[in-house]
Motif scaffolding. Structure first.
Motif, PDB file in Angstrom:
ATOM      1  N   UNK A  32       0.786  -1.225   0.000  1.00 50.30           N
ATOM      2  CA  UNK A  32       0.000   0.000   0.000  1.00 50.30           C
ATOM      3  C   UNK A  32       0.813   1.267   0.000  1.00 50.30           C
ATOM      4  N   UNK A  33       2.124   1.142   0.038  1.00 49.67           N
ATOM      5  CA  UNK A  33       2.979   2.317  -0.027  1.00 49.67           C
ATOM      6  C   UNK A  33       3.436   2.592  -1.446  1.00 49.67           C
ATOM      7  N   UNK A  34       4.530   3.296  -1.571  1.00 52.50           N
ATOM      8  CA  UNK A  34       5.094   3.547  -2.884  1.00 52.50           C
ATOM      9  C   UNK A  34       6.610   3.654  -2.779  1.00 52.50           C
ATOM     10  N   UNK A  35       7.263   3.418  -3.890  1.00 51.29           N
ATOM     11  CA  UNK A  35       8.703   3.616  -3.983  1.00 51.29           C
ATOM     12  C   UNK A  35       8.997   4.391  -5.256  1.00 51.29           C
ATOM     13  N   UNK A  36      10.153   4.993  -5.324  1.00 51.07           N
ATOM     14  CA  UNK A  36      10.516   5.825  -6.468  1.00 51.07           C
ATOM     15  C   UNK A  36      11.560   5.099  -7.299  1.00 51.07           C
ATOM     16  N   UNK A  37      11.267   4.935  -8.585  1.00 51.32           N
ATOM     17  CA  UNK A  37      12.180   4.278  -9.519  1.00 51.32           C
ATOM     18  C   UNK A  37      13.040   5.353 -10.162  1.00 51.32           C
TER      19      UNK A  37
END
Length: 388
Positions: free
Chosen positions: A204-209
């Motif tokens: 449910x989170x996010x990460x940055x590519x």
């Protein structure tokens, strides 16, 4: 006389198949680079005369004029038009050609050119394989060339046979592409050209590519030699020495030198020369050779005048044959790696290569750069850029 200059060039990281970018709709991926381009330049989107957008497999999520959808997804004014171009793998390079030509002609003042392909979500060949709607090429074309289908992979095998390229030689080119791309990544050479992409995570989170996903380190010749050759039994073309199936988008802002000065933009490069060439659609991927010759002749330049070459690595025999025929310096070829390492998101690749090229030219004080791409049907675009 009016000219056409590239004010800014930006791209997403290139995602691998089913990788980090595969969860993003290609319209939204396109909007991401439009937004990044406007943010970096202070561009007022209302001043954009057109968005010329390359995309190859225009079916499903990439159908219905994805260039226009990208404008709307970016939140730009409804009055900004968008159009979608298909010149196979060179679609977004052709988008730059169309944009630059219309700027020089005075029909456009400010235009965005680029492209997208989400190969994870829209399978390569999906439009061609929709046989219930009829077959492409037509019976006359098939009879003319004595084939039922045109295969780029089989064409690459034919090129390797014609030039006598062995598998070891081609695999070494693939390893070198990954080594160069890994060095460029580690050295931060892609940092300024990449617009990082935030993606959702399973919790449910996010990460940055922030980096290209296809670059590998630590591969060995023995590992590559063990891969199968799907296009020909005991052939030389494998997944290792072919371009990767990828997702990505890229965009360039194009205007005139005069307008760039008026808006306070410092151009990266001028579109010096833009040409096309056609050739045999069976071997298919040799057209960058005559396209390069035509570009140099029209530009009044010699191959040694060019400080960097971006020749798309659709398959390893393509840049290998190009080097042999042109006599170009191998050290100037794809200096930051090519599609075998970075990936080949079809409709975005022309703009991705050009983005990488103009940043490399700026960073290394290179006056002239050349880009050429092989394209289905035996076509090629070639562009000479001049750093300003």
């Amino acid at each position: 006389m009016r000219d056409a200059v590239i004010v800014e060039a930006v791209r997403t990281p290139v995602g691998k198949r089913a990788g980090a970018l595969s969860g993003i709709h290609p319209v939204d991926l396109s909007a991401h680079v439009l937004t990044a381009l406007a943010r970096r330049t202070g561009l007022d989107p209302a001043t954009v005369d057109d968005v010329v957008w390359g995309c190859v497999t225009q079916i499903g999520e990439q159908a219905s004029n994805i260039g226009r959808s990208a404008v709307l997804a970016a939140g730009w004014p409804e009055e900004v038009p968008g159009v979608t171009v298909d010149r196979a793998c060179g679609s977004s390079q052709q988008a730059v050609h169309f944009a630059a030509g219309l700027v020089i002609a005075g029909q456009y003042d400010i235009v965005v050119a680029g492209g997208v392909e989400s190969m994870s979500r829209v399978r390569i060949g999906a439009a061609r394989d929709a046989v219930e709607h009829g077959r492409p090429f037509g019976p006359k074309v098939r009879r003319r060339y004595g084939v039922e289908e045109f295969s780029q992979g089989r064409g690459a095998e034919l090129i390797a046979e014609r030039y006598g390229f062995g598998r070891t030689e081609l695999d070494e080119l693939a390893l070198a592409s990954h080594e160069k791309a890994a060095a460029a990544t580690a050295g931060g050479r892609f940092r300024e050209q990449i617009a990082p992409v935030a993606v959702a995570t399973g919790d449910g989170g996010e990460r940055v590519v922030t980096a290209d996903e296809g670059v590998r380190t630590g591969s060995t010749p023995e590992q590559l030699a063990a891969l199968r050759t799907p296009f020909k039994e005991d052939g030389v073309i494998s997944a290792a020495n072919s371009s990767q199936i990828s997702d990505g988008a890229a965009a360039l802002l194009i205007t005139t030198s005069e307008l760039a000065a008026r808006y306070g933009w410092r151009p990266l490069a001028r579109v010096h020369t833009a040409v096309l060439a056609g050739g045999d659609p069976v071997t298919m991927a040799l057209a960058p050779i005559p396209a390069t010759a035509r570009a140099l002749k029209r530009a009044g330049l010699a191959i040694d005048d060019i400080g960097a070459y971006e020749i798309n690595e659709a398959f390893a025999p393509v840049p290998a044959a190009w080097l042999r025929e042109t006599g170009a310096d191998p050290a100037r070829l794809n200096p930051n790696g090519g599609a075998m390492a970075l990936g080949h998101p079809l409709g975005a690749s022309g703009a991705r290569l050009m983005t990488t090229l103009v940043h490399h030219m700026r960073d290394h004080g290179i006056r002239y750069g050349l880009q050429a791409m092989c394209e289905a049907g035996g076509l090629a675009n070639a562009t000479v850029l001049e750093r300003l």
